[in-house]
Design a protein around this motif. Structure first.
Motif, PDB file in Angstrom:
ATOM      1  N   ALA A 117     -24.253 -24.738  24.249  1.00 12.91           N
ATOM      2  CA  ALA A 117     -25.726 -25.177  23.671  1.00 12.91           C
ATOM      3  C   ALA A 117     -26.430 -23.928  23.419  1.00 12.91           C
ATOM      4  CB  ALA A 117     -26.338 -26.025  24.600  1.00 12.91           C
ATOM      5  N   VAL A 118     -26.421 -23.081  24.651  1.00 16.19           N
ATOM      6  CA  VAL A 118     -27.250 -21.575  24.388  1.00 16.19           C
ATOM      7  C   VAL A 118     -26.530 -20.817  23.218  1.00 16.19           C
ATOM      8  CG1 VAL A 118     -27.440 -19.673  25.477  1.00 16.19           C
ATOM      9  CG2 VAL A 118     -27.957 -21.607  26.669  1.00 16.19           C
ATOM     10  N   ALA A 119     -25.259 -20.854  23.017  1.00 20.44           N
ATOM     11  CA  ALA A 119     -24.773 -20.059  21.800  1.00 20.44           C
ATOM     12  C   ALA A 119     -25.147 -20.599  20.751  1.00 20.44           C
ATOM     13  CB  ALA A 119     -23.288 -19.919  21.742  1.00 20.44           C
ATOM     14  N   SER A 120     -25.184 -21.983  20.533  1.00 18.05           N
ATOM     15  CA  SER A 120     -25.791 -22.616  19.279  1.00 18.05           C
ATOM     16  C   SER A 120     -27.359 -22.400  18.911  1.00 18.05           C
ATOM     17  CB  SER A 120     -25.616 -24.085  19.232  1.00 18.05           C
ATOM     18  OG  SER A 120     -23.980 -24.362  19.212  1.00 18.05           O
ATOM     19  N   ALA A 121     -28.083 -22.569  19.956  1.00 21.40           N
ATOM     20  CA  ALA A 121     -29.545 -22.159  19.946  1.00 21.40           C
ATOM     21  C   ALA A 121     -29.909 -20.825  19.862  1.00 21.40           C
ATOM     22  CB  ALA A 121     -30.136 -22.804  20.969  1.00 21.40           C
ATOM     23  N   GLY A 122     -29.302 -19.769  20.152  1.00 22.75           N
ATOM     24  CA  GLY A 122     -29.397 -18.475  19.977  1.00 22.75           C
ATOM     25  C   GLY A 122     -30.678 -18.007  20.844  1.00 22.75           C
ATOM     26  N   VAL A 123     -30.739 -18.764  21.993  1.00 21.22           N
ATOM     27  CA  VAL A 123     -31.872 -18.208  23.208  1.00 21.22           C
ATOM     28  C   VAL A 123     -30.972 -17.394  24.255  1.00 21.22           C
ATOM     29  CG1 VAL A 123     -32.979 -20.253  22.595  1.00 21.22           C
ATOM     30  CG2 VAL A 123     -31.502 -20.393  24.488  1.00 21.22           C
ATOM     31  N   THR A 124     -32.080 -17.074  25.150  1.00 20.84           N
ATOM     32  CA  THR A 124     -31.530 -15.987  26.044  1.00 20.84           C
ATOM     33  C   THR A 124     -31.521 -17.046  27.221  1.00 20.84           C
ATOM     34  OG1 THR A 124     -32.404 -14.092  25.269  1.00 20.84           O
ATOM     35  CG2 THR A 124     -32.083 -14.277  27.746  1.00 20.84           C
ATOM     36  N   ALA A 125     -30.599 -17.024  28.015  1.00 21.27           N
ATOM     37  CA  ALA A 125     -30.364 -18.043  29.147  1.00 21.27           C
ATOM     38  C   ALA A 125     -29.693 -17.185  30.311  1.00 21.27           C
ATOM     39  CB  ALA A 125     -29.590 -19.212  28.911  1.00 21.27           C
ATOM     40  N   ALA A 323     -37.469  -9.450  35.466  1.00 24.74           N
ATOM     41  CA  ALA A 323     -37.944  -8.317  34.455  1.00 24.74           C
ATOM     42  C   ALA A 323     -36.798  -8.273  33.388  1.00 24.74           C
ATOM     43  CB  ALA A 323     -38.261  -7.043  35.151  1.00 24.74           C
ATOM     44  N   ASP A 324     -35.499  -8.131  33.968  1.00 28.21           N
ATOM     45  CA  ASP A 324     -34.431  -7.707  32.913  1.00 28.21           C
ATOM     46  C   ASP A 324     -34.245  -9.016  32.159  1.00 28.21           C
ATOM     47  OD1 ASP A 324     -33.819  -5.422  33.726  1.00 28.21           O
ATOM     48  OD2 ASP A 324     -32.005  -5.416  34.528  1.00 28.21           O
ATOM     49  N   SER A 325     -34.566 -10.345  32.469  1.00 28.14           N
ATOM     50  CA  SER A 325     -34.242 -11.356  31.748  1.00 28.14           C
ATOM     51  C   SER A 325     -35.453 -11.445  30.628  1.00 28.14           C
ATOM     52  CB  SER A 325     -34.600 -12.617  32.641  1.00 28.14           C
ATOM     53  OG  SER A 325     -33.481 -12.893  33.660  1.00 28.14           O
ATOM     54  N   TYR A 326     -36.603 -11.073  30.871  1.00 32.59           N
ATOM     55  CA  TYR A 326     -37.768 -10.943  29.977  1.00 32.59           C
ATOM     56  C   TYR A 326     -37.364  -9.861  28.909  1.00 32.59           C
ATOM     57  CZ  TYR A 326     -40.448 -14.051  32.972  1.00 32.59           C
ATOM     58  OH  TYR A 326     -40.976 -15.173  33.644  1.00 32.59           O
ATOM     59  N   ALA A 327     -36.705  -8.616  29.483  1.00 29.35           N
ATOM     60  CA  ALA A 327     -36.340  -7.641  28.436  1.00 29.35           C
ATOM     61  C   ALA A 327     -35.538  -8.192  27.371  1.00 29.35           C
ATOM     62  CB  ALA A 327     -35.944  -6.505  29.225  1.00 29.35           C
ATOM     63  N   ALA A 328     -34.366  -9.129  27.737  1.00 30.16           N
ATOM     64  CA  ALA A 328     -33.395  -9.605  27.192  1.00 30.16           C
ATOM     65  C   ALA A 328     -33.787 -10.310  26.035  1.00 30.16           C
ATOM     66  CB  ALA A 328     -32.500 -10.265  27.958  1.00 30.16           C
ATOM     67  N   ILE A 329     -35.098 -11.151  26.498  1.00 32.83           N
ATOM     68  CA  ILE A 329     -35.599 -12.108  25.459  1.00 32.83           C
ATOM     69  C   ILE A 329     -36.240 -11.057  24.522  1.00 32.83           C
ATOM     70  CG2 ILE A 329     -37.629 -13.635  25.376  1.00 32.83           C
ATOM     71  CD1 ILE A 329     -36.890 -14.496  28.133  1.00 32.83           C
ATOM     72  N   GLU A 330     -36.802 -10.059  24.648  1.00 31.93           N
ATOM     73  CA  GLU A 330     -37.280  -9.359  23.702  1.00 31.93           C
ATOM     74  C   GLU A 330     -36.323  -8.185  23.064  1.00 31.93           C
ATOM     75  OE1 GLU A 330     -40.230  -7.348  26.154  1.00 31.93           O
ATOM     76  OE2 GLU A 330     -41.634  -9.315  26.189  1.00 31.93           O
ATOM     77  N   GLY A 331     -35.016  -8.386  23.396  1.00 35.63           N
ATOM     78  CA  GLY A 331     -34.141  -7.974  22.406  1.00 35.63           C
ATOM     79  C   GLY A 331     -33.190  -6.524  23.229  1.00 35.63           C
TER      80      GLY A 331
END
Length: 367
Positions: A117-125, A323-331
Motif C-alpha cells: 500500500a505504501v509503494a502504491s501511495a508514494g508516502v514515507t512510512a 528527525a530522519d523520518s521527517y527529512a525523508a518526507i521532505e525528500g
C-alpha cells in the motif's frame, strides 16, 4: 499540498494513541520542530485529555476526524499492536505519511499488504527501530563494514527487562488478541534481531528457539499464552552462529539490550544501558571507544547531539529517528532509516522464531 507542508512551514503531526509511546513520539516530534496538531485515542474525552497532557493543539473524536484534517501531514501510530494494520492502512489510504510503532502488524500477511500500500501511495512510512540511532551503534556498523572485525564468527545478544517480573504485573501486551502471537520477542526481541542485522549486514537465515510463560495468570488476565522469555539459536547467511536471550522477567534489568559480535580479528559490544561507550576486544588488548564525535566515523558523529561527556540515551535516539523520518518526507535519503520493509522483515523473523519454539525444530526465515 497542505499549508503545513508548504515550503518554510513545519510538518503537521497527528498522533494515534496517548500512552507511554505517544508521549515519546510527541517529544521527538517537538524536538524536530514539527507542529503538533492533534491526537486521537480510544474516545474523544481521552484524546482531549492526552492533548492537554502532551501539549497538542486538539483532541479528535476519531481517527477518521484526524485524517480529515488537512493540517496533518504525518501520523504517528502508538496504539496496541492488534490495531496497527487497520489504522496504518487507513492513514496510507488518506495519503498521509506515517510512523507506525512495531510490530507493524501482528501477521506477515498484513505487514506485506501495508508495504504494498505504501509503494502504491508514494508516502514515507517508517518503523521505530530506534536503537539504530545510537551513535555508537553506527560506529560498530561502520567498523564491521570496513572489515575491522574480519570474518564474522559468532553473535551473542540479549534484551532483558523486569517490568513483568511478578504475577501482579499486568498489561494489554500479555493478551494475544491485543499484542499478537508473540509478546517478549515481538515486543523487544525484534529490536535485538533488527540491530544484529543492521550492524553486521548479515541476515539471519535459520532459527531454533525455546520459550516459557512463567505466569499463566496475572492481575487482570488468565490463560496467558504469550511468552515471558525466549531463548534462540541462530545461523546467518554468512555462516556465523548466534545465541539470543529475550526476557521481560529479568530482575534488575530495566531495558538492557546487549549485542556482542565476534570476528576473526576483533570483537565489538554495545550495551543499551551504558550507551556512551562500545567495547572493542582483541587478543592483544581491548579498549573502550567513547561517544566522541572527533573519534567516530561520520555517520556516527552526526548523531552526537551533545559533546562527549554529556550523556545521550533512548529519547535522543528516538529524536534522531523521527528527525530522519521527517527529512525523508521532505525528500532526503537518510542512512539507515527503518522503513515498512524493515517492519515486514521483523514480522517474518518473529513468525520463524515462534514456529521454531512451537515445533522444536530449526525453521528457515523467509528472505
Amino acid at each position: 499540498m497542505s499549508e503545513a507542508a508548504s515550503p518554510g512551514r513545519p510538518l503537521g503531526v497527528g498522533i494515534v494513541g496517548g500512552g507511554f509511546m505517544g508521549a515519546v513520539h510527541s517529544r521527538a516530534a517537538r524536538a524536530a520542530r514539527a507542529r503538533l496538531v492533534g491526537i486521537s485515542s480510544s474516545s474523544g474525552a481521552r484524546a482531549r485529555a492526552a492533548a492537554e497532557e502532551l501539549g497538542l493543539e486538539r483532541g479528535y473524536d476519531s481517527l477518521d476526524e484526524l485524517l480529515a484534517d488537512d493540517a496533518i501531514d504525518v501520523v504517528h501510530v502508538c496504539t496496541p499492536n492488534a490495531l496497527h494494520a487497520e489504522q496504518a492502512a487507513a492513514i496510507v489510504a488518506a495519503g498521509k505519511h506515517i510512523v507506525c510503532e512495531k510490530p507493524l502488524a501482528t501477521s506477515v500477511t498484513d505487514a506485506a499488504a501495508l508495504v504494498d500500500a505504501v509503494a502504491s501511495a508514494g508516502v514515507t512510512a517508517t518503523v521505530p527501530f530506534v536503537y539504530r540511532f545510537h551513535s555508537l551503534v553506527r560506529e560498530a556498523r561502520a567498523r564491521v563494514q570496513e572489515g575491522e572485525l574480519g570474518r564474522l564468527l559468532s553473535i551473542h545478544g540479549s534484551y532483558l527487562q523486569d517490568w513483568l517480573l511478578d504475577a501482579g504485573d499486568d498489561n494489554w501486551r500479555v493478551e494475544e488478541a491485543s499484542g499478537g502471537r508473540s509478546r517478549a520477542f515481538g515486543d523487544i526481541g525484534s529490536h535485538l534481531v533488527d540491530l544484529t542485522e543492521f550492524v553486521t549486514g548479515d541476515r539471519v537465515t535459520q532459527v531454533s528457539a525455546t520459550k516459557r510463560t512463567f505466569f499463566g495468570e496475572r492481575a487482570e488476565h488468565t490463560a496467558i499464552t504469550t511468552e515471558d522469555a525466549i531463548a534462540i539459536v541462530l545461523q546467518t547467511a554468512g555462516g556465523a552462529l548466534g545465541t539470543l536471550l529475550v526476557s521481560q522477567v529479568a530482575a534488575g534489568r530495566k531495558n538492557r539490550l546487549h549485542l556482542e559480535i565476534a570476528g576473526s580479528s576483533e570483537s565489538i559490544a554495545f550495551d543499551g544501558e551504558q550507551p556512551e561507550a562500545i567495547w572493542v576486544g582483541r587478543r592483544g588488548g581491548s579498549q573502550l571507544i567513547p561517544r566522541d564525535a572527533d573519534q567516530l566515523h561520520p555517520d556516527a558523529a552526526r548523531l552526537c547531539a551533545v559533546p562527549a561527556g554529556h550523556p545521550q540515551g533512548y529519547q535522543d535516539a528516538f529524536n534522531a529517528f523521527v528527525a530522519d523520518s521527517y527529512a525523508a518526507i521532505e525528500g532526503a535519503s537518510p542512512e539507515g532509516l527503518p522503513r515498512f520493509e524493515d517492519g515486514l522483515r521483523a514480522a517474518r523473523v518473529t513468525d520463524a522464531v515462534m514456529d521454531a519454539a512451537d515445533s522444536g525444530t530449526w525453521i528457515s526465515v523467509v528472505p
